[in-house]
Design a protein around this motif. Sequence first.
Motif, PDB file in Angstrom:
ATOM      1  N   GLY A  63      31.437 -14.158  -7.307  1.00  0.00           N
ATOM      2  CA  GLY A  63      30.016 -13.849  -7.251  1.00  0.00           C
ATOM      3  C   GLY A  63      29.280 -14.626  -8.324  1.00  0.00           C
ATOM      4  N   ILE A  64      28.023 -14.890  -8.077  1.00  0.00           N
ATOM      5  CA  ILE A  64      27.158 -15.492  -9.096  1.00  0.00           C
ATOM      6  C   ILE A  64      25.948 -14.587  -9.230  1.00  0.00           C
ATOM      7  N   SER A  65      25.816 -14.000 -10.415  1.00  0.00           N
ATOM      8  CA  SER A  65      24.717 -13.075 -10.679  1.00  0.00           C
ATOM      9  C   SER A  65      23.471 -13.832 -11.091  1.00  0.00           C
ATOM     10  N   TRP A  66      22.351 -13.414 -10.526  1.00  0.00           N
ATOM     11  CA  TRP A  66      21.056 -13.973 -10.909  1.00  0.00           C
ATOM     12  C   TRP A  66      20.318 -13.026 -11.855  1.00  0.00           C
ATOM     13  N   ASP A  67      21.040 -12.071 -12.434  1.00  0.00           N
ATOM     14  CA  ASP A  67      20.392 -11.094 -13.306  1.00  0.00           C
ATOM     15  C   ASP A  67      19.669 -11.729 -14.490  1.00  0.00           C
ATOM     16  N   ARG A  68      20.220 -12.802 -15.039  1.00  0.00           N
ATOM     17  CA  ARG A  68      19.590 -13.427 -16.219  1.00  0.00           C
ATOM     18  C   ARG A  68      18.287 -14.144 -15.871  1.00  0.00           C
ATOM     19  N   PHE A  69      18.032 -14.373 -14.602  1.00  0.00           N
ATOM     20  CA  PHE A  69      16.774 -15.027 -14.206  1.00  0.00           C
ATOM     21  C   PHE A  69      15.582 -14.128 -14.488  1.00  0.00           C
ATOM     22  N   LEU A  91      34.249  -3.729  -6.161  1.00  0.00           N
ATOM     23  CA  LEU A  91      34.440  -5.132  -5.789  1.00  0.00           C
ATOM     24  C   LEU A  91      35.793  -5.633  -6.257  1.00  0.00           C
ATOM     25  N   SER A  92      36.371  -6.512  -5.472  1.00  0.00           N
ATOM     26  CA  SER A  92      37.707  -7.046  -5.763  1.00  0.00           C
ATOM     27  C   SER A  92      37.656  -8.447  -6.358  1.00  0.00           C
ATOM     28  N   TRP A  93      36.452  -8.971  -6.654  1.00  0.00           N
ATOM     29  CA  TRP A  93      36.286 -10.349  -7.106  1.00  0.00           C
ATOM     30  C   TRP A  93      35.366 -10.389  -8.324  1.00  0.00           C
TER      31      TRP A  93
END
Length: 148
Positions: A63-69, A91-93
């Motif tokens: 996954g790639i989180s966009w939370d820091r945006f 989540l497994s990843w």
Amino acid sequence: GERAWQPPLKPGLARVSTAAEARAMAGPLLVHHWATWCEPCEQELPLVDALARDLAGRAATVGISWDRFQDDGPMEQTLKRVDAMAQSKDLSWPTLVLTDSPEATFNTLGLDLHTVPQTLLLGADGDVLAHVRGPLDDETVLALKAKI
């Protein structure tokens, strides 16, 4: 009052990374872009996880989180928030929390859509086999499975 018992947290679901490090990951790879503040992302996480489990052995998932945006607070808080969401959905990843600016992320990862959720399937050579712009549904999950 006492809090209800909760299972221990799984370590390492969220970690700090850069877009360049994410881009260098070897395929085949399912890459899911999401954020904790994105309601459609939260709703589709179980479907993404089911797909990841189905593809296990044929493709890795990240996954790639966009939370820091949208959050420039302490990275530790962002990691905790992403970990909490990932663990609540079992989540497994892993999910990478990128330190890059949105523009740098979009450029480095070659993203032409600047919203989440979106999911990419990369082949062993790193070429994009599929790019789902928006939430997954049963039809797109089947199409992604057929490409691996």
